[in-house]
Scaffold this active site. Structure first.
Site, PDB file in Angstrom:
ATOM      1  CE  LYS A  13      -2.038  -1.091   3.780  1.00  0.00           C
ATOM      2  NZ  LYS A  13      -1.200  -2.389   4.020  1.00  0.00           N
ATOM      3  NE  ARG A  88      -4.648  -1.254   9.546  1.00  0.00           N
ATOM      4  CZ  ARG A  88      -3.443  -0.751   9.398  1.00  0.00           C
ATOM      5  NH1 ARG A  88      -3.348   0.303   8.754  1.00  0.00           N
ATOM      6  NH2 ARG A  88      -2.505  -1.172   9.706  1.00  0.00           N
ATOM      7  NE  ARG A 123       7.986  -2.424   6.203  1.00  0.00           N
ATOM      8  CZ  ARG A 123       6.447  -2.354   6.281  1.00  0.00           C
ATOM      9  NH1 ARG A 123       5.666  -1.700   5.264  1.00  0.00           N
ATOM     10  NH2 ARG A 123       5.872  -2.906   7.326  1.00  0.00           N
ATOM     11  NE  ARG A 156       6.258  -0.175   9.935  1.00  0.00           N
ATOM     12  CZ  ARG A 156       5.271  -0.111   9.316  1.00  0.00           C
ATOM     13  NH1 ARG A 156       5.048   0.314   8.102  1.00  0.00           N
ATOM     14  NH2 ARG A 156       3.938  -0.738   9.930  1.00  0.00           N
ATOM     15  NE  ARG A 167       1.930  -4.632  11.031  1.00  0.00           N
ATOM     16  CZ  ARG A 167       3.103  -4.542  10.475  1.00  0.00           C
ATOM     17  NH1 ARG A 167       4.168  -4.789  10.736  1.00  0.00           N
ATOM     18  NH2 ARG A 167       2.986  -3.965   9.287  1.00  0.00           N
TER      19      ARG A 167
HETATM   20  P1  AP5 Z   1       4.948  -1.576   1.748  1.00  0.00           P
HETATM   21  O1  AP5 Z   1       4.442  -0.825   0.451  1.00  0.00           O
HETATM   22  O2  AP5 Z   1       5.574  -1.084   2.841  1.00  0.00           O
HETATM   23  O3  AP5 Z   1       3.531  -2.334   2.163  1.00  0.00           O
HETATM   24  P2  AP5 Z   1       2.401  -1.689   3.287  1.00  0.00           P
HETATM   25  O4  AP5 Z   1       1.134  -2.369   2.608  1.00  0.00           O
HETATM   26  O5  AP5 Z   1       2.178  -0.214   3.195  1.00  0.00           O
HETATM   27  O6  AP5 Z   1       2.524  -2.304   4.539  1.00  0.00           O
HETATM   28  P3  AP5 Z   1       2.450  -1.656   6.083  1.00  0.00           P
HETATM   29  O7  AP5 Z   1       3.250  -2.888   6.976  1.00  0.00           O
HETATM   30  O8  AP5 Z   1       2.904  -0.543   6.417  1.00  0.00           O
HETATM   31  O9  AP5 Z   1       0.994  -1.779   6.212  1.00  0.00           O
HETATM   32  P4  AP5 Z   1       0.493  -1.564   7.710  1.00  0.00           P
HETATM   33  O10 AP5 Z   1      -0.972  -1.281   7.190  1.00  0.00           O
HETATM   34  O11 AP5 Z   1       0.360  -2.711   8.528  1.00  0.00           O
HETATM   35  O12 AP5 Z   1       0.995  -0.695   8.432  1.00  0.00           O
HETATM   36  P5  AP5 Z   1       0.700   0.693   8.830  1.00  0.00           P
HETATM   37  O13 AP5 Z   1       2.028   1.663   8.770  1.00  0.00           O
HETATM   38  O14 AP5 Z   1      -0.424   1.336   8.125  1.00  0.00           O
HETATM   39  O15 AP5 Z   1       5.704  -2.853   1.365  1.00  0.00           O
HETATM   40  C1  AP5 Z   1       6.218  -3.883   2.329  1.00  0.00           C
HETATM   41  C2  AP5 Z   1       7.640  -4.208   1.411  1.00  0.00           C
HETATM   42  O16 AP5 Z   1       7.420  -5.025   0.287  1.00  0.00           O
HETATM   43  C3  AP5 Z   1       8.527  -3.206   1.373  1.00  0.00           C
HETATM   44  O17 AP5 Z   1      10.100  -3.412   1.567  1.00  0.00           O
HETATM   45  C4  AP5 Z   1       8.467  -2.732  -0.001  1.00  0.00           C
HETATM   46  O18 AP5 Z   1       9.715  -2.321  -0.690  1.00  0.00           O
HETATM   47  C5  AP5 Z   1       8.160  -4.401  -0.690  1.00  0.00           C
HETATM   48  N1  AP5 Z   1       7.215  -4.370  -1.740  1.00  0.00           N
HETATM   49  C6  AP5 Z   1       6.108  -3.537  -2.039  1.00  0.00           C
HETATM   50  N2  AP5 Z   1       5.743  -3.934  -3.376  1.00  0.00           N
HETATM   51  C7  AP5 Z   1       6.158  -4.692  -3.763  1.00  0.00           C
HETATM   52  C8  AP5 Z   1       6.235  -5.787  -4.967  1.00  0.00           C
HETATM   53  N3  AP5 Z   1       5.120  -5.549  -5.867  1.00  0.00           N
HETATM   54  N4  AP5 Z   1       7.056  -6.761  -5.249  1.00  0.00           N
HETATM   55  C9  AP5 Z   1       8.270  -6.802  -4.172  1.00  0.00           C
HETATM   56  N5  AP5 Z   1       8.193  -6.231  -3.044  1.00  0.00           N
HETATM   57  C10 AP5 Z   1       7.369  -5.060  -2.778  1.00  0.00           C
HETATM   58  O19 AP5 Z   1       0.179   0.520  10.309  1.00  0.00           O
HETATM   59  C11 AP5 Z   1       1.118   0.193  11.382  1.00  0.00           C
HETATM   60  C12 AP5 Z   1       0.430   0.150  12.789  1.00  0.00           C
HETATM   61  O20 AP5 Z   1      -0.074   1.428  13.232  1.00  0.00           O
HETATM   62  C13 AP5 Z   1      -0.721  -0.849  12.874  1.00  0.00           C
HETATM   63  O21 AP5 Z   1      -0.634  -2.101  13.207  1.00  0.00           O
HETATM   64  C14 AP5 Z   1      -1.781  -0.199  14.043  1.00  0.00           C
HETATM   65  O22 AP5 Z   1      -1.234  -0.611  15.180  1.00  0.00           O
HETATM   66  C15 AP5 Z   1      -1.326   1.255  13.607  1.00  0.00           C
HETATM   67  N6  AP5 Z   1      -2.569   1.793  12.774  1.00  0.00           N
HETATM   68  C16 AP5 Z   1      -2.243   2.485  11.563  1.00  0.00           C
HETATM   69  N7  AP5 Z   1      -3.417   3.007  11.085  1.00  0.00           N
HETATM   70  C17 AP5 Z   1      -4.132   2.450  11.882  1.00  0.00           C
HETATM   71  C18 AP5 Z   1      -5.842   2.912  11.918  1.00  0.00           C
HETATM   72  N8  AP5 Z   1      -6.434   3.239  10.769  1.00  0.00           N
HETATM   73  N9  AP5 Z   1      -6.452   2.265  12.643  1.00  0.00           N
HETATM   74  C19 AP5 Z   1      -5.815   1.840  14.029  1.00  0.00           C
HETATM   75  N10 AP5 Z   1      -4.693   1.657  14.004  1.00  0.00           N
HETATM   76  C20 AP5 Z   1      -3.694   1.964  12.706  1.00  0.00           C
END
Ligand code: AP5
Length: 214
Positions: A13, A88, A123, A156, A167
């Site tokens: 994402k 979420r 990552r 991270r 997660r």
């Molecule tokens: P990446 O693009 O970083 O993936 P992502 O889907 O953004 O993953 P996240 O882990 O950031 O998502 P998340 O939703 O768990 O975390 P968030 O920060 O929102 O890609 C991943 C890896 O793959 C990278 O190394 C990239 O280079 C590689 N890659 C990407 N595309 C590729 C491809 N096509 N081919 C090969 N490699 C590829 O949330 C973190 C925490 O915050 C949550 O657990 C929660 O505690 C809290 N939080 C955040 N938002 C909320 C909310 N709305 N409500 C409640 N709690 C929340």
């Protein structure tokens, strides 16, 4: 236009959001990045969120909704935005509806659990800008350094395999219900194979967005 990127952790994402926001000149609203900034700044919100995020659980809906509403009141959001990792929960989506904040397009990025674990464990992130790398799939030009600033990359805290697995459970229990929620809501909904190459996914999303705008 308001766009939502929905999908499990590590599905890509954030990677795709950075491209699309640059292309369309709209802000990326990543609640995860906002929470990590609050932790880095040591704010009250940051202190509250730190333990929750380290366990891979979700920050309470009312906290997140307050954060997003405040962000949306800023002028750069007037012409649209891309929500990355928000909403979420059904409660967060309902909260948006109640505040008359509509969504136009949802992209659901799909990826198997095994690939998710591989992607997340490799990552690396440039903390200040949020630029995302992968040691195998998208390596920086110089090992462990950001391509633009040459500052060190970090891993991270919530990217260990054990936290990623919890997660994923949280995603299935609390976030996946949004799939039917949005499919039944009349918004444009597109499923995207997150297993494809980064560039290929980028062009598919771009094509869909052009078609939706036409
Ligand atoms: P990446 O693009 O970083 O993936 P992502 O889907 O953004 O993953 P996240 O882990 O950031 O998502 P998340 O939703 O768990 O975390 P968030 O920060 O929102 O890609 C991943 C890896 O793959 C990278 O190394 C990239 O280079 C590689 N890659 C990407 N595309 C590729 C491809 N096509 N081919 C090969 N490699 C590829 O949330 C973190 C925490 O915050 C949550 O657990 C929660 O505690 C809290 N939080 C955040 N938002 C909320 C909310 N709305 N409500 C409640 N709690 C929340």
């Amino acid at each position: 236009m308001r766009i939502v990127f929905l999908g499990p952790p590590g599905a890509g994402k954030g990677t795709q959001a950075q491209f699309i926001c640059q292309d369309r000149n709209i802000p990326q609203i990543s609640t995860g990045d906002m929470l990590r900034s609050a932790i880095a700044e040591g704010t009250k919100l940051g202190l509250e969120a730190q333990g929750i995020m380290a366990r891979g659980e979700l920050v309470p809906d009312e906290v997140i909704l307050g954060l997003v509403r405040e962000r949306l009141s800023q002028p750069d959001c007037e012409t649209g935005c891309l929500f990355d990792g928000f909403p979420r929960t059904v409660g967060q989506a309902d909260g948006m509806n109640e505040a008359n904040i509509s969504v136009d397009v949802v992209f659901e990025l799909q990826l198997s659990d095994e690939l998710i674990v591989r992607r997340i464990s490799g990552r690396r992130v440039h903390e200040a800008s949020g630029r995302i790398y992968h040691i195998e799939f998208n390596p920086p030009k110089v090992d462990n350094l950001d391509d633009e600033t040459w500052q060190p990359l970090i891993q991270r805290h919530d990217d260990s395999e054990a936290v990623v697995r919890s997660r994923l459970d949280v995603y299935r229990e609390q976030t996946a219900p949004l799939i039917d929620y949005y499919k039944n809501s009349g918004v444009r909904y597109f499923e995207v194979d997150g297993n494809a190459a980064v560039e290929e996914i980028r062009s598919r999303i771009r094509e869909r967005l052009i078609a939706v705008n036409a």
